[in-house]
Motif scaffolding. Structure first.
Motif, mmCIF file in Angstrom:
data_model
loop_
_atom_site.group_PDB
_atom_site.id
_atom_site.type_symbol
_atom_site.label_atom_id
_atom_site.label_comp_id
_atom_site.label_asym_id
_atom_site.label_seq_id
_atom_site.Cartn_x
_atom_site.Cartn_y
_atom_site.Cartn_z
ATOM 1 N N ILE A 119 0.809 -1.215 0.000
ATOM 2 C CA ILE A 119 0.000 0.000 0.000
ATOM 3 C C ILE A 119 0.844 1.269 0.000
ATOM 4 O O ILE A 119 0.330 2.358 -0.239
ATOM 5 N N ARG A 124 6.559 1.081 -3.187
ATOM 6 C CA ARG A 124 6.236 0.570 -4.530
ATOM 7 C C ARG A 124 7.266 1.057 -5.543
ATOM 8 O O ARG A 124 7.718 0.303 -6.412
ATOM 9 N N TYR A 141 -0.749 -4.746 -5.935
ATOM 10 C CA TYR A 141 -2.127 -4.753 -5.449
ATOM 11 C C TYR A 141 -2.166 -4.205 -4.030
ATOM 12 O O TYR A 141 -1.173 -4.246 -3.309
ATOM 13 N N ASP A 142 -3.328 -3.715 -3.642
ATOM 14 C CA ASP A 142 -3.512 -3.207 -2.281
ATOM 15 C C ASP A 142 -3.879 -4.315 -1.301
ATOM 16 O O ASP A 142 -3.732 -4.148 -0.090
ATOM 17 N N SER A 143 -4.381 -5.433 -1.802
ATOM 18 C CA SER A 143 -4.825 -6.526 -0.943
ATOM 19 C C SER A 143 -4.675 -7.842 -1.677
ATOM 20 O O SER A 143 -4.746 -7.886 -2.922
#
Length: 374
Positions: A119, A124, A141-143
């Motif tokens: 996140i 990143r 991806y966030d999750s």
């Protein structure tokens, strides 16, 4: 850390308007507040940061995990396509080292998709730089919920320790939720909710029901481990969880903060220090098994790495190294596998979770033979 913490002002406003704040909510805000959260906008790793993780200690760690993944991929029947997922990948160092090791297996390396759950936009960017020469198929991806389906291996190194914990404290009247409140001097302090949690004793492991007054018990919701266990159970694969913690559910307050590689008060300067708590591996095991996944271990990190051949890998690296570099390799080996001061070998545990048909995961059973490193 600075003298002024913008998040502290916000937390105090919330407490003054809504009352004492549960520990889990305080921890969540410290780490994930959209503007001032510790993990939202900074790189906390390395000498210039607040702490160092195993992949930053030595390339050996990530290389061995890459070889471990290759062994498990073969146990899965060498599926293609195949996903390699990492939760909380830091600077991408571990994944880069793992992918370098996977080059020795072209059928796997050429088809693997790398999925990073992260996140933090700062991290990143660093992951993109670190992995720019690695696998072609990399996505963020966030999750884990967002990661496409398919056979996969999941790495979670120092991921669970930052998930918010619930805490309760034993009083004469029962177990009360532990909270953060404001004292007469306008400081953040720990307290307890006025009313006990009804029938909380029946939810506790039997060993803890006779805990003395003042004892603290903490737990994490099972949501994340359930996502991992369900995925490997239903879609084929395995997960490797590496973190510091305890093998048995027990009482104790492990909520802590680290800044500049030293412990600090977790209620001081919220948002500017890494707040964590030990991982309860018995709770992870119970949750995964309840969902029908197979559990392997846990074992200590030192035992795990030795079974994978870290001593052999260290000797190989030292064979062509200068005396100074050779000494650094020996120091890294000791830190990763040792149990003395600064050693991660016994404090960190390794837990494997797999689809039911995988009976043994490398390094996680006394019957395992080392996979070897070259």
């Amino acid at each position: 850390m600075t003298e002024f913490s913008p998040l502290q002002s916000e937390i105090k406003k919330l407490i003054k308007s809504s009352g004492p704040m549960p520990v889990w909510r305080y921890m969540e805000l410290c780490l994930m507040h959209p503007e001032h959260g510790y993990y939202v906008s900074r790189d906390p790793l390395g000498r210039e940061g607040d702490f160092t993780t195993a992949p930053e200690v030595s390339q050996m760690f990530g290389e061995l995990l890459g070889l471990w993944a290759a062994s498990v991929w073969r146990l899965m029947g060498s599926p293609s396509p195949f996903r390699l997922i990492e939760l909380g990948p830091g600077r991408g160092t571990m994944m880069a080292d793992a992918l370098r090791a996977l080059r020795v297996m072209p059928p796997l390396y050429q088809t693997v998709s790398v999925d990073l759950v992260e996140i933090n936009p700062v991290l990143r960017d660093k992951q993109r730089q670190t992995l720019s020469g690695g696998a072609r198929n990399i996505a963020w991806y966030d999750s884990i919920d967002e990661v496409p389906e398919g056979p996969s291996i999941i790495f979670a190194n120092e991921y669970f320790d930052v998930l918010p914990i619930h805490q309760v404290v034993k009083r004469e009247t029962g177990w009360h939720e532990r909270v953060v409140e404001i004292d007469a001097a306008d400081r953040l302090v720990f307290g307890a909710a006025d009313e006990p949690i009804p029938r909380f004793d029946v939810l506790l492991p039997p060993l803890l029901r006779a805990s003395p007054v003042g004892a603290v018990f903490e737990w994490r919701p099972d949501a994340e481990i359930m996502k991992i266990a369900t995925r490997v159970r239903d879609q084929d694969g395995a997960a490797l969880i590496i973190d510091y913690g305890h093998l048995r559910s027990d009482a104790g307050d492990t909520f802590q903060a680290i800044a500049r590689h030293s412990f600090t008060d977790p209620l001081k300067a919220p948002g500017q220090a890494d707040v964590t708590a030990h991982v309860d591996f018995q709770a992870l095991t119970r949750a995964a098994e309840d969902l029908g996944a197979r559990v392997h271990g846990p074992v200590t990190q030192g035992d795990f790495l030795k079974r994978l051949g870290i001593d052999t890998r260290a000797n190989t690296l030292k064979a062509n190294a200068s005396p100074e570099v050779s000494e650094d390799i020996s120091g890294a080996l000791k830190r990763l596998t040792g149990s003395g001061r600064g050693g991660m070998g016994s404090m960190f545990k390794v837990l494997g979770i797999s689809e039911p048909n995988i009976e043994i995961l490398p390094g996680l059973s006394d019957d395992n033979q080392p996979t070897g490193a070259s």
